[in-house]
Design an enzyme around this catalytic site. Structure first.
Site, PDB file in Angstrom:
ATOM      1  N   ASN A   6       3.194   5.399 -11.487  1.00 24.30           N
ATOM      2  CA  ASN A   6       1.942   5.221 -12.220  1.00 24.30           C
ATOM      3  C   ASN A   6       0.725   5.069 -11.302  1.00 24.30           C
ATOM      4  O   ASN A   6      -0.380   5.444 -11.672  1.00 24.30           O
ATOM      5  CB  ASN A   6       2.080   3.976 -13.115  1.00 24.30           C
ATOM      6  CG  ASN A   6       0.767   3.558 -13.733  1.00 24.30           C
ATOM      7  OD1 ASN A   6       0.267   4.199 -14.657  1.00 24.30           O
ATOM      8  ND2 ASN A   6       0.174   2.483 -13.207  1.00 24.30           N
ATOM      9  N   TYR A  30      -8.437  14.926  -8.114  1.00 21.74           N
ATOM     10  CA  TYR A  30      -7.592  14.237  -9.098  1.00 21.74           C
ATOM     11  C   TYR A  30      -6.821  15.274  -9.923  1.00 21.74           C
ATOM     12  O   TYR A  30      -5.595  15.195 -10.054  1.00 21.74           O
ATOM     13  CB  TYR A  30      -8.467  13.350  -9.998  1.00 21.74           C
ATOM     14  CG  TYR A  30      -7.704  12.627 -11.066  1.00 21.74           C
ATOM     15  CD1 TYR A  30      -6.983  11.473 -10.771  1.00 21.74           C
ATOM     16  CD2 TYR A  30      -7.687  13.087 -12.382  1.00 21.74           C
ATOM     17  CE1 TYR A  30      -6.270  10.804 -11.748  1.00 21.74           C
ATOM     18  CE2 TYR A  30      -6.983  12.422 -13.368  1.00 21.74           C
ATOM     19  CZ  TYR A  30      -6.279  11.280 -13.050  1.00 21.74           C
ATOM     20  OH  TYR A  30      -5.573  10.620 -14.018  1.00 21.74           O
ATOM     21  N   ASP A  32       0.847  -1.193   0.000  1.00 22.68           N
ATOM     22  CA  ASP A  32       0.000   0.000   0.000  1.00 22.68           C
ATOM     23  C   ASP A  32       0.882   1.243   0.000  1.00 22.68           C
ATOM     24  O   ASP A  32       1.619   1.486   0.961  1.00 22.68           O
ATOM     25  CB  ASP A  32      -0.904  -0.021   1.241  1.00 22.68           C
ATOM     26  CG  ASP A  32      -1.849   1.166   1.270  1.00 22.68           C
ATOM     27  OD1 ASP A  32      -1.856   1.971   0.310  1.00 22.68           O
ATOM     28  OD2 ASP A  32      -2.593   1.295   2.270  1.00 22.68           O
ATOM     29  N   LYS A  92      -2.750  15.801  -9.746  1.00 22.39           N
ATOM     30  CA  LYS A  92      -1.940  15.571 -10.953  1.00 22.39           C
ATOM     31  C   LYS A  92      -1.146  16.833 -11.322  1.00 22.39           C
ATOM     32  O   LYS A  92      -0.003  16.750 -11.789  1.00 22.39           O
ATOM     33  CB  LYS A  92      -2.826  15.120 -12.109  1.00 22.39           C
ATOM     34  CG  LYS A  92      -3.361  13.692 -11.942  1.00 22.39           C
ATOM     35  CD  LYS A  92      -2.243  12.644 -11.914  1.00 22.39           C
ATOM     36  CE  LYS A  92      -2.770  11.231 -11.943  1.00 22.39           C
ATOM     37  NZ  LYS A  92      -1.720  10.214 -11.995  1.00 22.39           N
TER      38      LYS A  92
HETATM   39  N1  NAP Z   1      -6.935   5.825 -18.249  1.00 22.14           N
HETATM   40  C1  NAP Z   1      -6.957   7.120 -18.510  1.00 22.14           C
HETATM   41  O1  NAP Z   1      -7.766   7.601 -19.317  1.00 22.14           O
HETATM   42  C2  NAP Z   1      -5.955   8.047 -17.841  1.00 22.14           C
HETATM   43  C3  NAP Z   1      -5.836   9.377 -18.307  1.00 22.14           C
HETATM   44  C4  NAP Z   1      -4.858  10.202 -17.737  1.00 22.14           C
HETATM   45  C5  NAP Z   1      -4.018   9.730 -16.756  1.00 22.14           C
HETATM   46  N2  NAP Z   1      -4.183   8.431 -16.314  1.00 22.14           N
HETATM   47  C6  NAP Z   1      -3.258   7.960 -15.285  1.00 22.14           C
HETATM   48  O2  NAP Z   1      -2.635   6.762 -15.731  1.00 22.14           O
HETATM   49  C7  NAP Z   1      -2.298   5.936 -14.600  1.00 22.14           C
HETATM   50  C8  NAP Z   1      -2.878   4.536 -14.767  1.00 22.14           C
HETATM   51  O3  NAP Z   1      -4.276   4.625 -14.942  1.00 22.14           O
HETATM   52  P1  NAP Z   1      -5.171   3.359 -15.267  1.00 22.14           P
HETATM   53  O4  NAP Z   1      -6.317   3.850 -16.074  1.00 22.14           O
HETATM   54  O5  NAP Z   1      -4.322   2.259 -15.782  1.00 22.14           O
HETATM   55  O6  NAP Z   1      -5.759   3.056 -13.793  1.00 22.14           O
HETATM   56  P2  NAP Z   1      -5.699   1.766 -12.824  1.00 22.14           P
HETATM   57  O7  NAP Z   1      -5.914   0.521 -13.599  1.00 22.14           O
HETATM   58  O8  NAP Z   1      -6.642   2.070 -11.721  1.00 22.14           O
HETATM   59  O9  NAP Z   1      -4.201   1.748 -12.308  1.00 22.14           O
HETATM   60  C9  NAP Z   1      -3.776   2.438 -11.176  1.00 22.14           C
HETATM   61  C10 NAP Z   1      -3.186   1.460 -10.184  1.00 22.14           C
HETATM   62  O10 NAP Z   1      -2.814   2.198  -9.011  1.00 22.14           O
HETATM   63  C11 NAP Z   1      -2.772   1.298  -7.948  1.00 22.14           C
HETATM   64  N3  NAP Z   1      -3.056   1.932  -6.663  1.00 22.14           N
HETATM   65  C12 NAP Z   1      -4.085   2.743  -6.334  1.00 22.14           C
HETATM   66  N4  NAP Z   1      -4.036   3.059  -5.020  1.00 22.14           N
HETATM   67  C13 NAP Z   1      -2.947   2.423  -4.523  1.00 22.14           C
HETATM   68  C14 NAP Z   1      -2.368   2.328  -3.229  1.00 22.14           C
HETATM   69  N5  NAP Z   1      -2.895   2.962  -2.158  1.00 22.14           N
HETATM   70  N6  NAP Z   1      -1.258   1.577  -3.062  1.00 22.14           N
HETATM   71  C15 NAP Z   1      -0.726   0.911  -4.113  1.00 22.14           C
HETATM   72  N7  NAP Z   1      -1.221   0.952  -5.363  1.00 22.14           N
HETATM   73  C16 NAP Z   1      -2.333   1.691  -5.560  1.00 22.14           C
HETATM   74  C17 NAP Z   1      -3.852   0.262  -8.207  1.00 22.14           C
HETATM   75  O11 NAP Z   1      -3.297  -1.004  -7.846  1.00 22.14           O
HETATM   76  P3  NAP Z   1      -4.240  -2.298  -7.469  1.00 22.14           P
HETATM   77  O12 NAP Z   1      -5.206  -2.394  -8.596  1.00 22.14           O
HETATM   78  O13 NAP Z   1      -3.283  -3.425  -7.390  1.00 22.14           O
HETATM   79  O14 NAP Z   1      -4.884  -1.969  -6.155  1.00 22.14           O
HETATM   80  C18 NAP Z   1      -4.171   0.407  -9.698  1.00 22.14           C
HETATM   81  O15 NAP Z   1      -4.028  -0.791 -10.413  1.00 22.14           O
HETATM   82  C19 NAP Z   1      -2.815   6.685 -13.368  1.00 22.14           C
HETATM   83  O16 NAP Z   1      -1.787   7.475 -12.831  1.00 22.14           O
HETATM   84  C20 NAP Z   1      -3.900   7.574 -13.955  1.00 22.14           C
HETATM   85  O17 NAP Z   1      -4.172   8.690 -13.159  1.00 22.14           O
HETATM   86  C21 NAP Z   1      -5.106   7.590 -16.821  1.00 22.14           C
END
Ligand code: NAP
Length: 255
Positions: free
Chosen positions: A90, A160, A63, A164
């Site tokens: 990430n 958020y 965590d 960011k």
């Molecule tokens: N998808 C988009 O459209 C988008 C756009 C702009 C920026 N982003 C950024 O891109 C990155 C990845 O996004 P994604 O869409 O792939 O989201 P995601 O699948 O939710 O990936 C984020 C990961 O962060 C981990 N996490 C969250 N809280 C945590 C904690 N307390 N301790 C440890 N790990 C934690 C989670 O791990 P677990 O699942 O193992 O708990 C999750 O798998 C993020 O930084 C997001 O803000 C995404």
């Protein structure tokens, strides 16, 4: 950065799925060794690990919302990899909390969660990684996953967008302070790209409007973002240190 363009030791936070998984795969395909970090999704993280090209990769759970959790993750990753050359920040949360609909207690809790994971975990992992990179004396790379929302606003997810923006600013400060050690720090600011997390929104009623944000008429892919992260972590990208790279299909142009 003196380490070669491959064979580096890389920690990717939040690599159980989505962008983190794509980034882990990109580094592994490049010949690097990856510590695949997960928070709660161990099973999915094992799937990520099993899908990586090459050998010497490892799995690290923990965590990151707790400072001690970040220490445990960094210790486990660097012990398994024998050091660290690249950190990709990430892991993040993105919880809906439009002000007009959100009671105060919930508002406070959601803000604290965003600050703890999106900002403080990024700052803490950056310290832990950079300290080791300085001691190793071989330079290094830190790449932060920011967001277009830092510039465009996030009316339904204000914490958020704010965290960011803070991640971008943190990366710029560290780019200056760590350059003397050969450590380059950069951020990417993606718009919408397809991951499991956003799939329901992209497939739902607002999907058409989301795709229409870009003149390409689509959302991005995690692989497109991962390719940019891989490049920003390369020896060739040292001169891009301090940058915030827009990856949004021309959906938001800033001056
Ligand atoms: N998808 C988009 O459209 C988008 C756009 C702009 C920026 N982003 C950024 O891109 C990155 C990845 O996004 P994604 O869409 O792939 O989201 P995601 O699948 O939710 O990936 C984020 C990961 O962060 C981990 N996490 C969250 N809280 C945590 C904690 N307390 N301790 C440890 N790990 C934690 C989670 O791990 P677990 O699942 O193992 O708990 C999750 O798998 C993020 O930084 C997001 O803000 C995404």
């Amino acid at each position: 950065m003196n380490v070669t363009a491959s064979g580096r030791r890389v920690l990717v936070s939040g690599a159980a799925r989505g962008l983190g998984r794509a980034v882990a795969r990109a580094f592994a395909s490049n010949g690097d060794r990856v510590a695949v970090h997960f928070g709660s999704r161990e099973e999915e993280a094992r799937t990520t690990l099993a899908s990586l090209e090459g050998s010497g990769h490892t799995l690290v759970g923990g965590d990151l919302a707790e400072p001690a959790g970040a220490v445990a993750v960094m210790d486990a990753a660097t012990e398994a990899l024998g050091g660290i050359d690249v950190l990709v920040n990430n892991a993040a949360v993105n919880i809906r909390h439009p002000l007009a609909e959100t009671p105060y207690e919930e508002w406070v809790a959601v803000w604290q969660r965003h600050v703890a994971v999106n900002l403080l975990a990024t700052a803490n992992l950056s310290h832990l990684a950079a300290r080791r990179m300085i001691d190793q004396g071989r330079g290094g790379r830190i790449v932060n996953i920011g967001s277009r929302g830092a510039f465009r606003g996030e009316p339904d997810h204000p914490a958020y967008g704010a965290t960011k923006a803070a991640v971008h600013a943190l990366g710029q400060s560290l780019a200056v302070s760590l350059a003397p050690y050969g450590i380059a720090v950069a951020s990417v600011a993606p718009g919408f790209f397809a991951t499991e997390r956003v799939a329901p929104r992209v497939a739902g009623p607002e999907g058409e409007a989301i795709r229409a944000q870009s003149p390409f008429g689509r959302v991005g892919s995690a692989e497109e973002v991962a390719a940019a992260v891989l490049w920003l972590a390369s020896p060739a990208a040292e001169w891009s240190s301090g940058t915030i790279l827009d990856l949004n299909g021309a959906s938001h142009l800033r001056s």
